[in-house]
Motif scaffolding. Structure first.
Motif, PDB file in Angstrom:
ATOM      1  N   GLN A 119      -3.678   0.716 -12.932  1.00  0.00           N
ATOM      2  CA  GLN A 119      -4.357   0.619 -11.406  1.00  0.00           C
ATOM      3  C   GLN A 119      -3.624   0.397 -10.711  1.00  0.00           C
ATOM      4  OE1 GLN A 119      -8.159  -0.930 -12.484  1.00  0.00           O
ATOM      5  NE2 GLN A 119      -8.677  -0.568 -10.563  1.00  0.00           N
ATOM      6  N   HIS A 120      -3.113  -1.061 -11.030  1.00  0.00           N
ATOM      7  CA  HIS A 120      -2.779  -1.865 -10.123  1.00  0.00           C
ATOM      8  C   HIS A 120      -1.388  -1.097  -9.223  1.00  0.00           C
ATOM      9  CE1 HIS A 120      -0.943  -5.271  -8.636  1.00  0.00           C
ATOM     10  NE2 HIS A 120       0.478  -4.941  -8.231  1.00  0.00           N
ATOM     11  N   HIS A 121      -0.828  -0.003  -9.797  1.00  0.00           N
ATOM     12  CA  HIS A 121       0.715   0.828  -9.446  1.00  0.00           C
ATOM     13  C   HIS A 121      -0.222   1.914  -8.372  1.00  0.00           C
ATOM     14  CE1 HIS A 121       2.833  -0.755 -12.340  1.00  0.00           C
ATOM     15  NE2 HIS A 121       2.894  -1.737 -10.618  1.00  0.00           N
ATOM     16  N   LYS A 122      -1.613   2.223  -8.696  1.00  0.00           N
ATOM     17  CA  LYS A 122      -1.856   3.588  -8.388  1.00  0.00           C
ATOM     18  C   LYS A 122      -2.532   3.232  -6.807  1.00  0.00           C
ATOM     19  CE  LYS A 122      -5.084   5.814 -10.748  1.00  0.00           C
ATOM     20  NZ  LYS A 122      -6.314   5.865 -11.862  1.00  0.00           N
ATOM     21  N   PHE A 123      -2.688   2.251  -6.826  1.00  0.00           N
ATOM     22  CA  PHE A 123      -3.726   2.126  -5.456  1.00  0.00           C
ATOM     23  C   PHE A 123      -2.506   1.924  -4.615  1.00  0.00           C
ATOM     24  CE2 PHE A 123      -4.136  -2.428  -6.278  1.00  0.00           C
ATOM     25  CZ  PHE A 123      -3.023  -2.904  -4.957  1.00  0.00           C
ATOM     26  N   GLN A 124      -1.181   0.930  -5.277  1.00  0.00           N
ATOM     27  CA  GLN A 124       0.064   1.106  -3.803  1.00  0.00           C
ATOM     28  C   GLN A 124       0.187   2.252  -3.241  1.00  0.00           C
ATOM     29  OE1 GLN A 124       1.739  -2.525  -4.629  1.00  0.00           O
ATOM     30  NE2 GLN A 124       0.950  -2.476  -6.677  1.00  0.00           N
ATOM     31  N   GLY A 174      -2.308   4.084  -1.327  1.00  0.00           N
ATOM     32  CA  GLY A 174      -2.767   3.593   0.090  1.00  0.00           C
ATOM     33  C   GLY A 174      -0.068   3.841   0.545  1.00  0.00           C
ATOM     34  N   LEU A 175       0.773   3.509   0.025  1.00  0.00           N
ATOM     35  CA  LEU A 175       1.311   3.961   0.985  1.00  0.00           C
ATOM     36  C   LEU A 175       1.799   5.564   1.150  1.00  0.00           C
ATOM     37  CD1 LEU A 175       4.464   2.649   1.748  1.00  0.00           C
ATOM     38  CD2 LEU A 175       4.825   4.486  -1.401  1.00  0.00           C
ATOM     39  N   GLY A 176       1.304   6.230   0.739  1.00  0.00           N
ATOM     40  CA  GLY A 176       1.278   8.066   0.444  1.00  0.00           C
ATOM     41  C   GLY A 176       0.584   7.844   2.302  1.00  0.00           C
ATOM     42  N   TRP A 177      -0.664   7.698   1.899  1.00  0.00           N
ATOM     43  CA  TRP A 177      -1.875   7.668   2.629  1.00  0.00           C
ATOM     44  C   TRP A 177      -1.602   6.936   4.512  1.00  0.00           C
ATOM     45  CZ3 TRP A 177      -6.715  10.379   1.511  1.00  0.00           C
ATOM     46  CH2 TRP A 177      -7.603  10.378   3.245  1.00  0.00           C
ATOM     47  N   ALA A 178      -0.803   6.062   4.720  1.00  0.00           N
ATOM     48  CA  ALA A 178       0.141   5.096   5.673  1.00  0.00           C
ATOM     49  C   ALA A 178       1.007   5.929   6.314  1.00  0.00           C
ATOM     50  CB  ALA A 178       0.526   4.086   5.759  1.00  0.00           C
ATOM     51  N   VAL A 209      -2.761   0.019   2.236  1.00  0.00           N
ATOM     52  CA  VAL A 209      -2.820  -0.218   1.124  1.00  0.00           C
ATOM     53  C   VAL A 209      -3.887  -1.019   0.521  1.00  0.00           C
ATOM     54  CG1 VAL A 209      -1.612  -1.435  -1.020  1.00  0.00           C
ATOM     55  CG2 VAL A 209       0.255   0.112   1.186  1.00  0.00           C
ATOM     56  N   SER A 210      -4.419  -2.157   1.864  1.00  0.00           N
ATOM     57  CA  SER A 210      -5.339  -3.351   1.447  1.00  0.00           C
ATOM     58  C   SER A 210      -6.984  -2.080   1.004  1.00  0.00           C
ATOM     59  CB  SER A 210      -5.694  -3.955   2.697  1.00  0.00           C
ATOM     60  OG  SER A 210      -4.537  -5.160   2.748  1.00  0.00           O
ATOM     61  N   LEU A 211      -6.789  -1.002   2.377  1.00  0.00           N
ATOM     62  CA  LEU A 211      -8.302  -0.968   2.328  1.00  0.00           C
ATOM     63  C   LEU A 211      -8.187   0.212   0.476  1.00  0.00           C
ATOM     64  CD1 LEU A 211     -10.707   0.162   3.001  1.00  0.00           C
ATOM     65  CD2 LEU A 211      -9.232   2.132   4.172  1.00  0.00           C
ATOM     66  N   ALA A 212      -6.915   0.540   0.581  1.00  0.00           N
ATOM     67  CA  ALA A 212      -6.740   1.546  -1.420  1.00  0.00           C
ATOM     68  C   ALA A 212      -6.678   0.481  -2.495  1.00  0.00           C
ATOM     69  CB  ALA A 212      -5.740   2.169  -1.354  1.00  0.00           C
ATOM     70  N   ALA A 213      -6.424  -0.987  -2.010  1.00  0.00           N
ATOM     71  CA  ALA A 213      -6.939  -1.635  -3.366  1.00  0.00           C
ATOM     72  C   ALA A 213      -8.466  -2.071  -3.117  1.00  0.00           C
ATOM     73  CB  ALA A 213      -6.461  -3.232  -2.716  1.00  0.00           C
ATOM     74  N   MET A 214      -9.193  -2.246  -2.209  1.00  0.00           N
ATOM     75  CA  MET A 214     -10.897  -2.657  -2.413  1.00  0.00           C
ATOM     76  C   MET A 214     -11.238  -1.126  -2.906  1.00  0.00           C
ATOM     77  SD  MET A 214     -11.086  -5.479  -1.115  1.00  0.00           S
ATOM     78  CE  MET A 214     -10.225  -5.498  -1.405  1.00  0.00           C
TER      79      MET A 214
END
Length: 228
Positions: A98-103, A106-110, A150-155
């Motif tokens: 999960q820790h790597h998934k949201f990163q 978020g990276l691909g989205w940004a 990435v912060s939004l993806a973390a939330m």
């Protein structure tokens, strides 16, 4: 000189995405496929937002801040939240944590957002004969957007994927997600409502991204601890 300026601005705009991927465990776990899928989802949500904006918003007669129009933009902007939800929960990912998934999401989205909104202006404007700081500032704005996304993806990961999070942190997580999701409306108000120039707005975005990244990191770390 013009090509050199374009190259510098392009590296400033898109380089941090590559650095983030290669300097973190994302490259070790081969999460590029997840980032590409997130970028495709972003393009789909961008198309939906474009249709909604063209349908419900009128063409402004001037550059003044219209609260009603900006409220509609903010509501339409929550399509991004739905897109990130889909990318986090519905896409098929490799066996990554999960820790790597949201990163990765978020990276691909940004990155997709930067390419869609900044590549063409850079190609047309940064190669001009006259030097301007505008495209340097756009590169810095892209960096702030990377951190905020990435912060939004973390939330989103904490809201939708983390089941055993402390109840006391749930309101804070949702509040942070709301702040991150409405950042475009906030920056629009600073520019058009208060008349701030681009350097001041970018400074606020950079500071906000650092603050929200720190809060997101603290919340994610707190939710990772085993409950007593």
């Amino acid at each position: 000189m013009t090509v050199f300026h374009f190259f510098n601005c392009a590296v400033l705009t898109f380089g941090p995405h590559a650095v983030y991927y290669s300097a973190t465990p994302l490259s070790e776990y081969d999460t590029l496929g997840t980032s590409v899928k997130a970028a495709v989802v972003y393009l789909g949500t961008a198309l939906i937002k474009l249709v909604c904006l063209a349908t419900f918003l009128k063409v402004p007669e001037n550059d003044m801040f219209d609260p009603y129009q900006e409220l509609l933009k903010a509501l339409i902007g929550f399509v991004d939240v739905a897109g990130i939800y889909f990318a986090l929960t519905q896409l098929t990912h490799r066996n990554i944590s999960q820790h790597h998934k949201f990163q990765a999401v978020g990276l691909g989205w940004a990155f997709a957002d930067s390419v869609l909104h900044r590549l063409a202006p850079l190609w047309v404007g940064a190669r001009g004969l006259e030097f301007t700081w505008e495209y340097v500032l756009q590169g810095l704005e892209s960096n702030a957007n990377l951190v905020l996304t990435v912060s939004l993806a973390a939330m989103g990961s904490l809201m939708w994927l983390r089941k055993n999070k402390p109840r006391t942190l749930i309101p804070i997580i949702y509040l942070c997600a709301l702040i991150l999701a409405t950042m475009p409306t906030t920056t629009s108000y600073l520019r058009r409502g208060l008349g701030w120039q681009l350097p001041k707005v970018v400074t606020v975005e950079l500071l906000s991204s650092l603050v929200m990244a720190f809060i997101s990191w603290q919340l994610f770390s707190a939710c990772q601890r085993p409950s007593v």
